[in-house]
Each structure stands twice: as structure tokens, then as C-alpha cells.
Design a protein around this motif. Structure first.
Motif, short mmCIF file in Angstrom:
data_model
loop_
_atom_site.label_atom_id
_atom_site.label_comp_id
_atom_site.label_asym_id
_atom_site.label_seq_id
_atom_site.Cartn_x
_atom_site.Cartn_y
_atom_site.Cartn_z
N VAL A 1 -38.43 13.57 69.93
CA VAL A 1 -39.04 12.36 69.14
C VAL A 1 -38.01 11.20 68.80
CG1 VAL A 1 -39.41 11.87 66.58
CG2 VAL A 1 -40.30 14.05 67.31
N LEU A 2 -38.38 10.06 68.92
CA LEU A 2 -37.85 8.71 68.96
C LEU A 2 -38.10 8.19 67.50
CD1 LEU A 2 -38.53 7.20 72.35
CD2 LEU A 2 -36.44 8.17 71.75
N ASP A 3 -36.85 8.16 66.79
CA ASP A 3 -36.97 7.74 65.38
C ASP A 3 -36.37 6.39 65.08
OD1 ASP A 3 -36.23 7.81 62.64
OD2 ASP A 3 -35.57 9.74 62.41
N VAL A 4 -37.35 5.55 64.54
CA VAL A 4 -36.90 4.17 64.38
C VAL A 4 -37.31 3.66 63.16
CG1 VAL A 4 -37.17 3.67 66.86
CG2 VAL A 4 -39.01 3.32 65.25
N PRO A 5 -36.45 2.64 62.59
CA PRO A 5 -36.90 1.87 61.27
C PRO A 5 -38.35 1.56 61.44
CG PRO A 5 -34.86 1.06 62.18
CD PRO A 5 -35.29 1.84 63.35
N LEU A 6 -39.10 1.67 60.32
CA LEU A 6 -40.49 1.29 60.14
C LEU A 6 -41.01 -0.05 60.57
CD1 LEU A 6 -43.41 2.46 59.40
CD2 LEU A 6 -42.67 1.84 57.07
N THR A 7 -40.21 -0.95 60.21
CA THR A 7 -40.68 -2.45 60.62
C THR A 7 -40.44 -2.66 62.21
OG1 THR A 7 -39.65 -3.30 58.49
CG2 THR A 7 -40.13 -4.68 60.31
N ALA A 8 -39.40 -2.03 62.80
CA ALA A 8 -39.39 -2.15 64.10
C ALA A 8 -40.62 -1.20 65.01
CB ALA A 8 -37.79 -1.58 64.60
N GLY A 9 -40.70 -0.05 64.16
CA GLY A 9 -41.71 0.87 64.81
C GLY A 9 -43.14 0.22 64.86
N ARG A 10 -43.65 -0.31 63.75
CA ARG A 10 -44.70 -0.76 63.60
C ARG A 10 -45.05 -1.99 64.84
NH1 ARG A 10 -45.72 -1.31 57.10
NH2 ARG A 10 -46.52 0.94 56.70
N SER A 11 -43.77 -2.78 65.03
CA SER A 11 -44.14 -3.87 65.67
C SER A 11 -44.23 -3.35 67.27
CB SER A 11 -42.67 -4.79 65.69
OG SER A 11 -42.59 -5.84 66.67
N ALA A 12 -43.08 -2.45 67.42
CA ALA A 12 -43.44 -2.03 68.81
C ALA A 12 -44.45 -0.95 69.29
CB ALA A 12 -42.26 -0.80 69.07
N LEU A 13 -45.11 -0.38 68.08
CA LEU A 13 -46.34 0.38 68.42
C LEU A 13 -47.49 -0.75 68.89
CD1 LEU A 13 -47.96 2.79 68.45
CD2 LEU A 13 -48.47 2.44 65.91
N GLU A 14 -47.51 -1.84 68.24
CA GLU A 14 -48.48 -2.90 68.40
C GLU A 14 -48.42 -3.21 69.94
OE1 GLU A 14 -50.24 -7.24 66.81
OE2 GLU A 14 -48.51 -6.20 65.86
N ARG A 15 -47.19 -3.69 70.33
CA ARG A 15 -46.82 -4.14 71.54
C ARG A 15 -47.29 -3.25 72.80
NH1 ARG A 15 -40.90 -5.79 72.37
NH2 ARG A 15 -41.54 -6.36 74.42
N LEU A 16 -46.91 -1.89 72.44
CA LEU A 16 -47.25 -0.75 73.46
C LEU A 16 -48.73 -0.55 73.58
CD1 LEU A 16 -44.44 1.80 72.21
CD2 LEU A 16 -44.39 0.59 74.55
N LEU A 17 -49.38 -0.58 72.48
CA LEU A 17 -50.94 -0.43 72.77
C LEU A 17 -51.39 -1.53 73.36
CD1 LEU A 17 -51.77 1.23 69.38
CD2 LEU A 17 -51.59 2.16 71.45
N ASP A 18 -51.09 -3.08 72.94
CA ASP A 18 -51.36 -4.10 73.45
C ASP A 18 -51.32 -4.05 74.98
OD1 ASP A 18 -52.54 -4.94 71.07
OD2 ASP A 18 -50.76 -6.45 70.69
N ALA A 19 -49.94 -3.48 75.66
CA ALA A 19 -49.75 -3.39 77.03
C ALA A 19 -50.45 -2.37 77.68
CB ALA A 19 -48.12 -3.32 77.03
N GLY A 20 -51.36 -1.57 76.93
CA GLY A 20 -51.89 -0.54 77.88
C GLY A 20 -51.15 0.64 78.06
N LEU B 1 -38.96 7.70 78.37
CA LEU B 1 -38.50 6.32 79.04
C LEU B 1 -39.65 5.26 79.10
CD1 LEU B 1 -36.47 7.93 81.94
CD2 LEU B 1 -35.91 7.34 79.42
N THR B 2 -40.95 5.51 78.89
CA THR B 2 -41.93 4.74 79.06
C THR B 2 -42.19 3.81 77.64
OG1 THR B 2 -43.81 6.04 78.13
CG2 THR B 2 -43.53 6.09 80.63
N LEU B 3 -41.31 4.36 76.48
CA LEU B 3 -41.40 3.68 75.35
C LEU B 3 -40.23 3.16 74.97
CD1 LEU B 3 -43.24 6.45 73.05
CD2 LEU B 3 -44.17 5.03 74.39
N LEU B 4 -39.15 3.68 75.54
CA LEU B 4 -37.81 3.31 75.27
C LEU B 4 -37.36 1.89 75.15
CD1 LEU B 4 -35.11 4.74 74.00
CD2 LEU B 4 -34.37 4.98 76.52
N GLU B 5 -37.56 1.25 76.11
CA GLU B 5 -37.24 -0.26 76.33
C GLU B 5 -37.91 -1.02 75.05
OE1 GLU B 5 -37.23 -3.87 79.33
OE2 GLU B 5 -38.06 -2.09 80.10
#
Length: 248
Positions: free
Chosen positions: A112-131, A215-219
Motif C-alpha cells: 500500500v502506498l500511503d500519501v497525504p489526502l490532498t496529494a492522493g486526490r490530485s494524483a488519482l485524477e492524473r492517473l485516471l486521466d492518463a488511462g 511502479l506504475t503509480l510511484l512517479e
């Protein structure tokens, strides 16, 4: 095989329905059948489970004075060997301990990659937008987001292992601010769970999603954490406060 597949599809359907109608304060005691279905779905995905403490008001059920992680820790010191995917055992725990939270032990099937909520929400949106295929994701309380991934296994070079206290050492703070990688010997609190102060842990994306390579999510997660740490309102980020201790 057909029966198992049908059973899992039925569980997934119940999960989707529960997620859509999740009450504001979802927790271990709100809907017993939905709670059990969610726990069994995690077990069906191969992620081992063990009972955890639960809140009593603003206190922890362990009754330890000054518990540092109220309602967030296992009830047994043998949680690593106790953790199981056995459906019958999980149902016994869930029905016999209707208020209990549950943890899932990482480093065997999943990390499990555990991150601050604000950072996680931003990252999740970017990841999903990138497919990019994102696996299960949960929000924990009002400050953390959990990205469930496949485990890295046991690399030949032990130096490749990142400690769970990734952001707690001076040499790693700048490179990975706010990020904690739960792997071998760690755990996270599993949805649905209740926390003190009417907070909860809930799924944003349920356990029916396939576990991705971390590793697909880490960067993306690391970049989001760096922006979060560098923002004006987070200039005084407390690195010691954002990682949970592994034992109590």
C-alpha cells in the motif's frame, strides 16, 4: 470455477451498490451484511485480514492510556500470523465482533502506498486521466489516501527494499515527502472502518479492481507529494506525524 466466478460477481455487485449509497459516517456497525461482503471481497482478492481495535468515543477499545494510534492497530501482537483470507474465519470475526475494525497485512500479496489526502486526490485524477490502471484506493480519516498495489515480492538485493517509515529518515524526506510504502511487516486499516471523532476509512475504488504494479503509480504519487509538501500551507509539514507506527 463457474460457481466461484458467479459468487464474486454477486459480491462485486453488492459492493458497488454499497459504495453508491455509503452513508456519511460509514463504519463497522452501520450495515452488518455490507460490512461482511466488503471484508470477504478483500479476502477473495487474496489480501489477508486480521481484527483491529475500534473507537469508543474519542478513545481506543484497547484501553491503553494515551494510545498513539486509536482504533488503527491490530488487537493481537500475532497479527502477521493471524491474518487470513479464510472466508469462514473472517465471517466469525465480523459477526462475533460487530464493532471491530480490521487491518490487512501487507508485503505478502499486496503493498500500500500511503500519501497525504490532498496529494492522493490530485494524483488519482492524473492517473485516471492518463488511462493508467489504478487498483483499489481508500481514504483514511481526513488526512490520508491509500493506494493498494501488487507486492514487490522479495528482491535479490535487500537494499531495494524501501522501509515503511520512508518519510521518517532525513535522507529520504526530500525525495519522498509524505509518502509511506507499506510492504513487508506492515499493515493498513481496512475499509469499512470507524475512527475517533466520527471519521472513517472507506473505499474510493473497491477491492474488485485488479492490483497494479506499484511502479506504475510511484512517479505520479511522488510528484503529487512533493507539490503538497512545497505548498505554502504545508511549509511546516511534520514528517514524524504522517506515518503510523508499526506496533503498539
Amino acid at each position: 470455477m463457474g460457481a466461484d466466478s458467479g459468487r464474486f460477481r454477486g459480491t462485486e455487485s453488492r459492493i458497488s451498490q454499497w459504495l453508491r449509497r455509503r452513508p456519511k459516517s460509514s463504519g463497522a456497525g452501520t450495515d452488518g451484511s455490507a460490512r461482511v461482503a466488503l471484508l470477504l471481497a478483500v479476502a477473495d482478492a487474496g489480501m489477508p485480514i486480521a481484527p483491529a481495535a475500534h473507537p469508543i468515543g474519542y478513545r481506543c477499545s484497547c484501553e491503553r492510556i494515551g494510545c498513539p494510534t486509536p482504533a488503527r492497530h491490530p488487537v493481537s501482537f500475532a497479527w502477521q500470523t493471524q491474518s487470513t483470507t479464510d472466508r469462514a474465519q473472517i465471517e466469525r470475526w465480523a459477526t462475533g465482533q460487530p464493532q471491530a475494525n480490521f487491518i490487512t497485512a501487507t508485503g505478502m500479496i499486496h503493498d500500500v502506498l500511503d500519501v497525504p489526502l490532498t496529494a492522493g486526490r490530485s494524483a488519482l485524477e492524473r492517473l485516471l486521466d492518463a488511462g493508467i490502471d489504478v487498483g483499489p484506493v481508500a481514504e483514511s480519516g481526513e488526512d490520508r489516501m491509500l493506494f493498494f498495489t501488487a507486492t514487490r515480492g522479495t528482491p535479490e538485493d535487500e537494499d531495494e527494499w524501501w522501509p515503511c517509515e520512508l518519510d521518517c529518515h532525513p535522507e529520504t524526506m526530500d525525495a519522498h515527502p509524505g509518502l509511506r510504502w507499506h510492504c513487508r511487516g506492515s499493515y493498513v486499516l481496512l475499509p469499512p472502518a470507524r475512527l475517533p471523532g466520527e471519521l472513517d476509512v472507506h473505499w474510493v475504488r473497491g477491492p474488485e479492481h485488479e492490483l497494479p504494479d506499484p511502479l506504475t503509480l510511484l512517479e505520479t504519487l511522488t510528484e503529487a507529494c512533493a507539490r503538497y509538501a512545497g505548498s505554502a500551507e504545508q511549509s511546516e509539514l511534520d514528517h514524524d506525524a504522517i506515518a503510523w507506527p508499526l506496533s503498539r
